[in-house]
Design a protein around this motif. Structure first.
Motif, short mmCIF file in Angstrom:
data_model
loop_
_atom_site.label_atom_id
_atom_site.label_comp_id
_atom_site.label_asym_id
_atom_site.label_seq_id
_atom_site.Cartn_x
_atom_site.Cartn_y
_atom_site.Cartn_z
N VAL B 22 0.84 -1.20 0.00
CA VAL B 22 0.00 0.00 0.00
C VAL B 22 0.87 1.25 0.00
O VAL B 22 0.59 2.22 -0.70
N ILE B 23 1.96 1.18 0.77
CA ILE B 23 2.77 2.39 0.90
C ILE B 23 3.59 2.65 -0.37
O ILE B 23 3.70 3.79 -0.82
N LEU B 28 -3.04 2.45 -8.48
CA LEU B 28 -4.17 2.31 -7.56
C LEU B 28 -4.68 0.88 -7.49
O LEU B 28 -5.07 0.39 -6.43
N ILE B 31 -2.57 -1.02 -5.25
CA ILE B 31 -2.86 -0.63 -3.86
C ILE B 31 -4.09 -1.37 -3.35
O ILE B 31 -4.11 -1.90 -2.23
N LEU B 32 -5.11 -1.45 -4.20
CA LEU B 32 -6.32 -2.17 -3.81
C LEU B 32 -6.01 -3.62 -3.52
O LEU B 32 -6.48 -4.20 -2.53
N LEU B 35 -4.34 -3.97 -0.22
CA LEU B 35 -5.30 -3.87 0.88
C LEU B 35 -6.02 -5.20 1.07
O LEU B 35 -6.25 -5.64 2.21
N VAL B 75 -15.93 -0.30 -3.51
CA VAL B 75 -15.79 1.15 -3.38
C VAL B 75 -14.49 1.62 -4.01
O VAL B 75 -14.45 2.62 -4.75
N GLY B 76 -13.42 0.87 -3.75
CA GLY B 76 -12.11 1.26 -4.28
C GLY B 76 -12.13 1.31 -5.80
O GLY B 76 -11.63 2.25 -6.41
N ILE B 79 -13.96 4.33 -7.02
CA ILE B 79 -13.12 5.53 -6.95
C ILE B 79 -12.10 5.53 -8.08
O ILE B 79 -11.85 6.56 -8.72
N ASN B 82 -13.75 6.53 -11.30
CA ASN B 82 -14.02 7.96 -11.30
C ASN B 82 -12.75 8.76 -11.58
O ASN B 82 -12.75 9.71 -12.37
N LEU B 83 -11.66 8.34 -10.93
CA LEU B 83 -10.39 9.04 -11.15
C LEU B 83 -9.95 8.91 -12.60
O LEU B 83 -9.44 9.86 -13.20
N VAL B 92 -0.94 7.00 -8.69
CA VAL B 92 -1.12 7.94 -7.58
C VAL B 92 -0.04 9.01 -7.54
O VAL B 92 -0.24 10.08 -6.99
N PHE B 95 -1.03 12.37 -8.89
CA PHE B 95 -2.06 13.18 -8.22
C PHE B 95 -1.38 14.22 -7.36
O PHE B 95 -1.18 14.06 -6.17
#
Lengths: 466, 100, 521
Positions: B22-23, B28, B31-32, B35, B75-76, B79, B82-83, B92, B95
């Protein structure tokens, strides 16, 4: 089952469903849906108050309700209603889902404050986090908002994972996730043999919690989310969910591990000191008001952590009082930020405000002064109350640090006042008249002075719930 | 013969693998996934617990965690989509409009 | 609930400020007329306090307790003794004059200005009247915001910097003060089992020596910043120079006295042993302040800065006086507080008037004012002499008594103080010579002499300068019970009642005999 003790939550769930149906039938009628939501909240509030003194355990030991938890409900309700009022003027055209998310986040917070089981705590925390995502990302087509949503999501999920791991390790150690059973076992058996395990568990739990209340070093999301998200939602974030975060700390650390405060006190003490210093020092260099308030909210979390370190009855009352007064302060400040406009939240945009709209400048000055903690405002009394609980248990250095931080914070809070009163605007804009935003501002000011000058009544109520 | 400690060890290692993912991951979607690894590593602990303590509670907890993990992914991904629409990327590092 | 006179005096300015919110900011004259009226009424009310005040009584008068936050033992407990009364009178007096002096000086945001002034008046009076530690702290901090606005909005070029410096310094000091209050509060609870912030109840407490030393330092640093005592003084010149005239006057006249008042009312009686322990340190700091202030004044080019540094020197005297712990020193310090308020206040008014005329405060820009502005120069001269401490004017009484006290307490200290007095004469006279005498500069030729309004600002101060200088007995008598009570509280721990009996004699009488050559009735 004892279902009636969660009647307010049930009412709110029904309202949430109703909101979705109304949105489906007649889309985008903001004020109508908002009013329905307020009515639902008021009904829930009514039941909450009518059962205020009833305590009980329900849902097979998953929730435990007492008057003190209902005090937290009160803060959440106030935050939600103020957010709805703000939303009427702030959002031009959004879908009614906003109110759905608002209600679900409200339910999440209320269950948080009432859960007596660590796993229940986790589930309600997730309910809260995902609903907040809906609130933060409501204007999802805006670039800033999309990014803020992402950041909040990643860090919320990340911290939840830590929190969950902490819970599961607790289960491994105690074979239960029930908070009072954990506490009993700790009292009965002591720490022999399980101390390393408990320390690891507590570190994991604290990491998760620190994210929720934006404590150092897990604060990274706060400034970005605050800057990116819509102002009313930010106000809500720093009032309700933050209070909920402290409710969790009260549940886990103070109730669950109360038998041996010495094992977590050290961590939390350092957390408190670093949080308040870092928050205040970082705020010194920010030029954006929303970002500055993000750092200030970090600092305020540090102050409240001081109360947690002191582990006494006053601490409970102090936290509730603090969050109550802080709710009014942030909502007042963000009501004005909403009026000026989210994209105009640099300090320069506030230059000469005292000339263009003296009333707004005056009110903003009051909110800033209250956040600094100058007497006659609720900011002072709440801070004083927190540090009183710390002084009672002889944490003198924490008290001194806390008040010195007050002096540091004066610099950046008063800088807002400097811009409003002592600088001239490059170009003068008239601020339009927003009835709902103004009403929130007035409510906030009235309560700030009421709590600041005559806190006795509220003290009495809070103390009676302990 | 595997003991509970081994389950716990695997789970802890996986958890931190996920955390590091994640770090340090840029994308993205990664990252998901990281998680998910974090949440599911916790499940491994519970499986071990269920296996050795003859207790059914951990299995119930696993079901709950699975649901939460599923919600998180949904949800991820929402998002992320949408991004993608707003900015055209899910990296990321790009951003930067909010400094942080 | 019936309001007593003292509480009315405290809250009247705020009540008076409420109608201002609804007045038009356009009409400056009306605003100022109204506020002047309010401050005069307030002064009148404080005179009623004086009328009902019983002289020579020990303890507090007009005492009143209202419920405030009973659950933590805080109450709205107010009451005054002679020292409070004289400082309250000074406050209401100087505030009214401050408003009167600002008619032309304030050019923008007049509405905010009068609100701030009225708010500040409440804060100042509240500080001098509260007998509850939390209430005291409330007023103490409440003062900050109006003063911050006063410096920050209506000040000069570096106003924002000065305003910040003032607030941050004071708040850092208050951090220690409030911590000290809380520790004392919980100590009191551990001994008596009662939660209370009530000063009179806390007086009965006998704090153990070690704790008392720490608490005394916490209180003393907070007060020392406000006074300001030497190493903490750096905010003062900035604040003074940047503040508008009325702000400087109130700052010098009243705010600085809050620190001294804090010592006498809180720090000494609560922690007498610790006060004795630290007295040499503070006396030394006082002397350093006297000498340092004098030297700094000497080299200043800016009139206002000169007056500001002379304040540091004067306050050094007062600090020296209170730490002598004898009747002369304490009485002298208390009366010197009033004197300093009057003469330094007047000096700031005078500098303000010069600034209004020339928009500069540099000494070298002036010269020969005696020819262009004769009346002004005479008044300036009298005020300046009073600040030096010329016999027959008020400054002499205070300085003389402090010297007597210092001589009794420590001859060494007294010698240094004498040096300070000489320096004061040197820098003040040099300044006066360069401003008022010498050749008239061309730029100063057309300056108008003092106007009627300005005359009415200065005349009342002159009246008191002469009155206290020639017949100080009523003033000394007013503060005598306070001073002897403070000394009693300190000395009783030293087991030296004999000395007190010797010293609590009619000092006022003695002094007036020495000065006027006739025995006062």
């Amino acid at each position: 089952m004892n279902a009636h003790i969660l009647l307010p939550e049930i009412i709110l769930s029904i309202t949430a469903a109703l909101v979705l149906i109304i949105e489906f039938l007649t889309p985008r009628r903001l004020q109508f849906i908002g009013t329905v939501t307020i009515l639902g909240i008021l009904l829930a509030l009514f039941y909450d108050l009518s059962m205020f003194r009833n305590a009980g355990i329900g849902f097979y030991g998953m929730v435990k309700v007492g008057p003190f938890d209902r005090m937290f409900d009160l803060i959440f309700f106030i935050g939600a209603i103020l957010l709805i009022l703000l939303s009427f003027d702030y959002f031009v055209e959004i879908s009614g889902e906003f109110y759905f998310f608002l209600i679900t986040s409200l339910i999440g917070m209320m269950l948080l404050a009432k859960s007596s089981d660590l796993f229940m705590l986790f589930l309600s925390l997730e309910t809260l986090s995902f609903s907040l995502l809906g609130l933060i990302g409501i204007l999802k087509r805006k670039e800033f908002v999309a990014e803020a949503t992402l950041k909040y999501f990643v860090l919320a999920a990340f911290s939840s994972a830590f929190f969950l791991f902490g819970i599961i390790l607790t289960y491994v150690i105690f074979q239960t996730t029930n908070i009072s059973e954990i506490s009993n076992k700790l009292f009965a058996a002591g720490l022999t043999g399980i101390k390393p395990g408990i320390i690891v568990t507590l570190v994991l739990l604290t990491v998760g919690l620190a994210f929720k209340i934006a404590a150092i070093p897990f604060h990274m999301w706060t400034p970005d989310v605050y800057e990116g998200a819509p102002a009313p939602v930010v106000a809500f974030l720093s009032a309700g969910p933050k209070a909920a975060g402290f409710a969790i700390i009260l549940k886990t650390l103070l109730s669950g591990y109360q038998a041996h405060p010495e094992i977590w006190k050290g961590i939390v003490t350092y957390l408190a000191v670093f949080t308040m210093f870092w928050g205040n020092l970082a705020a010194l260099k920010t030029r954006n008001l929303k970002r500055m308030l993000a750092y200030s909210t970090i600092a305020h979390a540090g102050y409240v952590l001081v109360a947690i370190v002191s582990v006494n009855q006053e601490a409970y009352a102090a936290i509730v009082f603090y969050m109550l007064s802080y709710t009014f302060m942030v909502f007042g400040a963000f009501a004005i930020i909403s009026m000026i406009g989210d994209s105009h939240s640099n300090l320069e945009d506030y230059a000469g405000l005292s000339r263009t709209s003296p009333l707004l400048a005056f009110m903003m000055a009051i909110f800033m002064i209250s956040m600094t903690g100058i007497p006659t405002t609720s900011g002072f009394i709440s801070k004083f109350y927190v540090f009183m609980s710390a002084a009672k248990t002889n944490h003198i250095w924490l008290v001194i640090f806390g008040f010195i931080n007050g002096a540091i914070s004066a610099y950046y809070y008063l800088r807002v006042v400097v811009y409003m009163y002592m600088m001239d605007a490059r170009e003068e804009h008239a601020v339009p008249y927003f009835p709902f935003l103004r009403s929130v501002m007035w409510i906030a000011v009235i309560f700030i002075f009421y709590l600041g000058l005559f806190p006795q009544k509220v003290f009495e109520i809070i103390v009676s719930t302990l | 013969m595997l003991g509970f400690g081994d389950y716990l060890l695997v789970s802890v290692i996986l958890f931190f693998v996920g955390a590091i993912g994640v770090i340090f991951r840029r994308n993205l979607i990664y990252i998901l996934m990281s998680l998910e690894i974090m949440l599911n590593s916790i499940n491994i602990t519970l499986i071990g617990l269920a296996r050795y303590s003859r207790d059914t509670n951990p299995q119930v907890l696993i079901l709950f965690i699975l649901v939460v993990a599923a919600v998180e992914v949904a949800v991820g991904l929402g998002i992320a989509i949408n991004l993608m629409r707003v900015k055209g990327t899910v990296d990321v590092d790009l951003f930067k409009s909010l400094k942080g | 609930m019936k309001l007593d006179l003292l509480s009315l005096v405290i809250i009247f300015p705020i009540i008076g400020a409420i109608p201002v919110f609804f007045m038009s900011p356009k009409n400056k004259k009306v605003l100022f007329d109204y506020t002047l009226l309010m401050t005069l009424v307030e002064f009148l009310l404080s005179l009623f306090l004086l009328k009902g005040f019983k002289f020579g009584l020990y303890g507090f008068q007009y005492e009143h307790v209202y419920k405030w936050i009973p659950s933590i033992g805080a109450s709205f407990h107010v009451g005054i003794d002679g020292m409070s009364l004289i400082l309250i009178l000074l406050t209401t007096f100087l505030t009214a004059l401050g408003i009167l002096s600002s008619y032309n000086y304030i050019t923008h945001k007049a509405k905010e200005y009068v609100i701030v002034m009225l708010l500040m008046e409440t804060g100042m009076i509240g500080v001098f009247a509260s007998l509850d530690l939390l209430l005291f702290y409330l007023f103490w901090e409440l003062m900050l915001i109006p003063m911050y606005f006063l410096i920050g909005i209506w000040g000069h070029e570096r106003r924002v910097y000065a305003a910040f410096k003032f607030v941050i310094y004071t708040m850092a000091g208050s951090a220690l003060l409030i911590t000290g209050i809380l520790v004392l509060y919980f100590y009191n609870h551990s001994v008596t089992g009662v939660y209370t912030f009530d000063l009179l109840k806390l007086y009965r407490l006998n704090v153990p020596y070690d704790l008392a030393k720490k608490l005394f330092l916490a209180f003393a640093i907070a007060f020392a910043i406000k006074v300001p005592i030497f190493p903490f003084h750096t905010w003062l010149p900035d604040a003074h120079v940047e503040a508008p005239t009325a702000g400087s006057v109130l700052l010098a006249g009243v705010l600085l006295k809050m620190g001294i008042y804090g010592f006498l009312r809180f720090a000494f009686p609560l922690f007498p042993k610790a006060a004795i322990h630290y007295a040499p340190l503070f006396m030394a700091l006082g002397i350093v302040g006297i000498i340092y202030g004098a030297f700094m004044s000497w080299v200043q080019k800016d009139l206002k800065k000169l007056v500001a540094y002379s304040s540091v020197a004067h306050l050094g005297f007062i600090v020296l006086g209170i730490f002598t712990f004898n009747m002369y020193g304490t009485q002298g310090a208390v009366i010197q507080m009033v004197n300093h308020g009057l003469s330094t206040g007047a000096l700031f008014f005078i500098v303000g008037m010069l600034y209004e005329r020339r928009h500069t405060r540099l000494i070298e820009e002036f010269g020969g004012l005696a020819k262009v502005m004769p009346v002004f120069s005479v008044i300036f001269g009298i005020v300046m002499l009073s600040s030096i401490g010329l016999p027959g004017l008020n400054g002499f009484i205070g300085e003389f008594l402090v010297m007597l006290g210092a001589f009794k307490a420590s001859k060494f200290a007294a010698y240094f103080a004498v040096v300070g007095i000489i320096f004061a004469a040197v820098y003040m006279l040099t300044m006066f010579q360069r401003v008022v005498f010498l050749k008239v500069k061309e730029k100063n030729l057309g300056l108008p002499d003092i106007s009627l309004r300005e005359f009415f600002v200065l005349a009342p101060i002159l009246l008191f300068i002469f009155w206290i200088g020639i017949y100080p007995k009523p003033y000394l008598k007013m503060t005598e019970p306070t001073s002897s009570a403070v000394i009693m509280q300190i000395k009783s721990t030293q087991n030296a009642e004999k000395e007190i009996k010797m010293l609590t004699g009619p000092v006022g009488e003695e002094i007036s005999l020495k000065i006027t050559g006739r025995k006062a009735r």
